[in-house]
Motif scaffolding. Structure first.
Motif, mmCIF file in Angstrom:
data_model
loop_
_atom_site.group_PDB
_atom_site.id
_atom_site.type_symbol
_atom_site.label_atom_id
_atom_site.label_comp_id
_atom_site.label_asym_id
_atom_site.label_seq_id
_atom_site.Cartn_x
_atom_site.Cartn_y
_atom_site.Cartn_z
ATOM 1 N N GLU A 66 10.741 33.823 -10.140
ATOM 2 C CA GLU A 66 10.637 32.369 -10.066
ATOM 3 C C GLU A 66 9.292 31.889 -9.530
ATOM 4 O O GLU A 66 8.701 30.955 -10.079
ATOM 5 N N ALA A 67 8.782 32.498 -8.459
ATOM 6 C CA ALA A 67 7.504 32.050 -7.876
ATOM 7 C C ALA A 67 6.344 32.261 -8.851
ATOM 8 O O ALA A 67 5.486 31.390 -9.015
ATOM 9 N N ALA A 68 6.320 33.408 -9.507
ATOM 10 C CA ALA A 68 5.248 33.699 -10.463
ATOM 11 C C ALA A 68 5.330 32.768 -11.665
ATOM 12 O O ALA A 68 4.311 32.241 -12.127
ATOM 13 N N ILE A 69 6.542 32.534 -12.152
ATOM 14 C CA ILE A 69 6.727 31.629 -13.290
ATOM 15 C C ILE A 69 6.260 30.227 -12.922
ATOM 16 O O ILE A 69 5.547 29.570 -13.689
ATOM 17 N N ALA A 70 6.630 29.774 -11.737
ATOM 18 C CA ALA A 70 6.226 28.428 -11.295
ATOM 19 C C ALA A 70 4.707 28.313 -11.214
ATOM 20 O O ALA A 70 4.134 27.304 -11.648
ATOM 21 N N ALA A 71 4.042 29.324 -10.689
ATOM 22 C CA ALA A 71 2.579 29.276 -10.557
ATOM 23 C C ALA A 71 1.908 29.192 -11.926
ATOM 24 O O ALA A 71 0.996 28.380 -12.133
ATOM 25 N N LEU A 72 2.359 30.007 -12.865
ATOM 26 C CA LEU A 72 1.731 30.013 -14.188
ATOM 27 C C LEU A 72 2.124 28.781 -14.998
ATOM 28 O O LEU A 72 1.302 28.218 -15.720
ATOM 29 N N ARG A 73 3.348 28.342 -14.878
ATOM 30 C CA ARG A 73 3.790 27.134 -15.585
ATOM 31 C C ARG A 73 2.994 25.921 -15.086
ATOM 32 O O ARG A 73 2.543 25.107 -15.890
ATOM 33 N N ASP A 74 2.803 25.822 -13.776
ATOM 34 C CA ASP A 74 2.024 24.713 -13.214
ATOM 35 C C ASP A 74 0.573 24.770 -13.682
ATOM 36 O O ASP A 74 -0.025 23.750 -14.010
ATOM 37 N N TRP A 118 -6.780 35.745 -14.804
ATOM 38 C CA TRP A 118 -5.562 36.038 -14.061
ATOM 39 C C TRP A 118 -5.294 37.531 -14.093
ATOM 40 O O TRP A 118 -5.647 38.215 -15.049
ATOM 41 N N LEU A 119 -4.634 38.010 -13.058
ATOM 42 C CA LEU A 119 -4.170 39.395 -13.004
ATOM 43 C C LEU A 119 -2.688 39.351 -12.636
ATOM 44 O O LEU A 119 -2.328 38.856 -11.573
ATOM 45 N N ILE A 120 -1.853 39.844 -13.530
ATOM 46 C CA ILE A 120 -0.420 39.920 -13.265
ATOM 47 C C ILE A 120 -0.112 41.358 -12.894
ATOM 48 O O ILE A 120 -0.350 42.277 -13.684
ATOM 49 N N THR A 121 0.394 41.552 -11.670
ATOM 50 C CA THR A 121 0.684 42.895 -11.182
ATOM 51 C C THR A 121 2.176 43.044 -10.917
ATOM 52 O O THR A 121 2.873 42.075 -10.647
ATOM 53 N N GLY A 122 2.631 44.277 -10.995
ATOM 54 C CA GLY A 122 4.023 44.581 -10.692
ATOM 55 C C GLY A 122 4.370 45.954 -11.211
ATOM 56 O O GLY A 122 3.709 46.474 -12.110
ATOM 57 N N PHE A 127 2.664 36.940 -21.955
ATOM 58 C CA PHE A 127 2.861 36.294 -23.258
ATOM 59 C C PHE A 127 3.541 34.932 -23.134
ATOM 60 O O PHE A 127 3.265 34.028 -23.920
ATOM 61 N N ALA A 128 4.408 34.759 -22.142
ATOM 62 C CA ALA A 128 4.994 33.433 -21.901
ATOM 63 C C ALA A 128 3.902 32.456 -21.471
ATOM 64 O O ALA A 128 3.859 31.301 -21.921
ATOM 65 N N PHE A 129 2.999 32.919 -20.607
ATOM 66 C CA PHE A 129 1.871 32.100 -20.154
ATOM 67 C C PHE A 129 0.962 31.763 -21.335
ATOM 68 O O PHE A 129 0.559 30.611 -21.527
ATOM 69 N N ALA A 130 0.667 32.765 -22.171
ATOM 70 C CA ALA A 130 -0.169 32.526 -23.352
ATOM 71 C C ALA A 130 0.480 31.496 -24.270
ATOM 72 O O ALA A 130 -0.199 30.600 -24.791
ATOM 73 N N THR A 131 1.779 31.591 -24.452
ATOM 74 C CA THR A 131 2.493 30.628 -25.291
ATOM 75 C C THR A 131 2.322 29.221 -24.750
ATOM 76 O O THR A 131 1.997 28.289 -25.493
ATOM 77 N N ARG A 137 -7.257 35.476 -10.367
ATOM 78 C CA ARG A 137 -6.164 34.976 -9.529
ATOM 79 C C ARG A 137 -4.990 35.920 -9.747
ATOM 80 O O ARG A 137 -4.571 36.140 -10.873
ATOM 81 N N VAL A 138 -4.479 36.479 -8.664
ATOM 82 C CA VAL A 138 -3.439 37.502 -8.750
ATOM 83 C C VAL A 138 -2.052 36.867 -8.661
ATOM 84 O O VAL A 138 -1.797 36.023 -7.799
ATOM 85 N N VAL A 139 -1.187 37.284 -9.564
ATOM 86 C CA VAL A 139 0.223 36.893 -9.557
ATOM 87 C C VAL A 139 1.015 38.189 -9.449
ATOM 88 O O VAL A 139 0.912 39.058 -10.313
ATOM 89 N N ARG A 140 1.784 38.324 -8.366
ATOM 90 C CA ARG A 140 2.525 39.562 -8.112
ATOM 91 C C ARG A 140 3.987 39.430 -8.531
ATOM 92 O O ARG A 140 4.625 38.429 -8.247
ATOM 93 N N LEU A 141 4.482 40.482 -9.181
ATOM 94 C CA LEU A 141 5.869 40.519 -9.617
ATOM 95 C C LEU A 141 6.615 41.620 -8.884
ATOM 96 O O LEU A 141 6.011 42.527 -8.329
ATOM 97 N N ARG A 142 7.928 41.531 -8.947
ATOM 98 C CA ARG A 142 8.797 42.570 -8.401
ATOM 99 C C ARG A 142 9.776 42.969 -9.499
ATOM 100 O O ARG A 142 9.903 42.270 -10.504
#
Length: 192
Positions: A11-19, A31-35, A46-50, A164-169
């Protein structure tokens, strides 16, 4: 179901990229998406790219047919303003990155942004990373780089300092089961 709804447990990562996608003033060019494996790094990229490629057509007053067409093109990896580098090999070659850097210099043809995704960016050698670094240091307008890697430490420090780093779990079993029930109509007990 939108590309964002296909994701779960982030949820936090989705909110950051959606915003960021909704507010060009808050947008960052790299951006760097890690997890860990299974966390959904590529799915989120790909959701962010869309969202970026849909632009205003995805909003409440937007052209829903255009938004759906863009989503289908991203899913098929055929959108003209999307470039993807994914490899099954151990190393991403310097030539592959040079080709992406050259593509990044063109203005978007139909979308608000040109989006370039590098899956498994941790597979770049230091020399290859330095080719990418030059593009990140002097980004062309309206080009967005999205790198995916298990952790930020897998990339050279100079690249880490420019993204900008976005961390996933890894999502919980309950979160994945809920997605399977909602998306695929699977019985809750079986999904669990």
């Amino acid at each position: 179901m939108t590309a964002w709804e296909e994701l779960t447990g982030q949820e936090a990562a989705i909110a950051a990229l959606r915003d960021a996608a909704a507010d060009p003033e808050a947008m960052t060019h790299s951006w760097l998406i890690t997890g860990p494996p299974g966390s959904g790094r590529s799915n989120l990229a790909f959701a962010f790219a869309t969202a970026l490629l849909q632009g205003s057509s995805s909003g409440p007053d937007g052209d829903h047919a255009a938004a759906a067409r863009t989503a289908a093109q991203v899913a098929a990896r055929t959108h003209p303003d999307l470039a993807v580098l994914a490899t099954d090999r151990v190393v991403i070659t310097i030539e592959e990155v040079r080709q992406l850097v050259a593509q990044s210099q063109f203005s978007p043809s139909i979308a608000p942004y040109r989006v370039i995704i590098i899956e498994d960016a941790d597979r770049m050698t230091e020399r290859t990373s330095n080719v990418l670094l030059k593009a990140l240091e002097e980004p062309p307008p309206r080009t967005v780089w999205v790198l995916c890697a298990p952790s930020a430490a897998d990339l050279i420090p100079t690249i880490r300092s420019r993204v900008r780093v976005v961390r996933l779990r890894v999502p919980s079993v309950a979160e994945v089961a809920e997605l399977l029930v909602r998306r695929d109509g699977i019985e809750p007990a079986l999904a669990e």
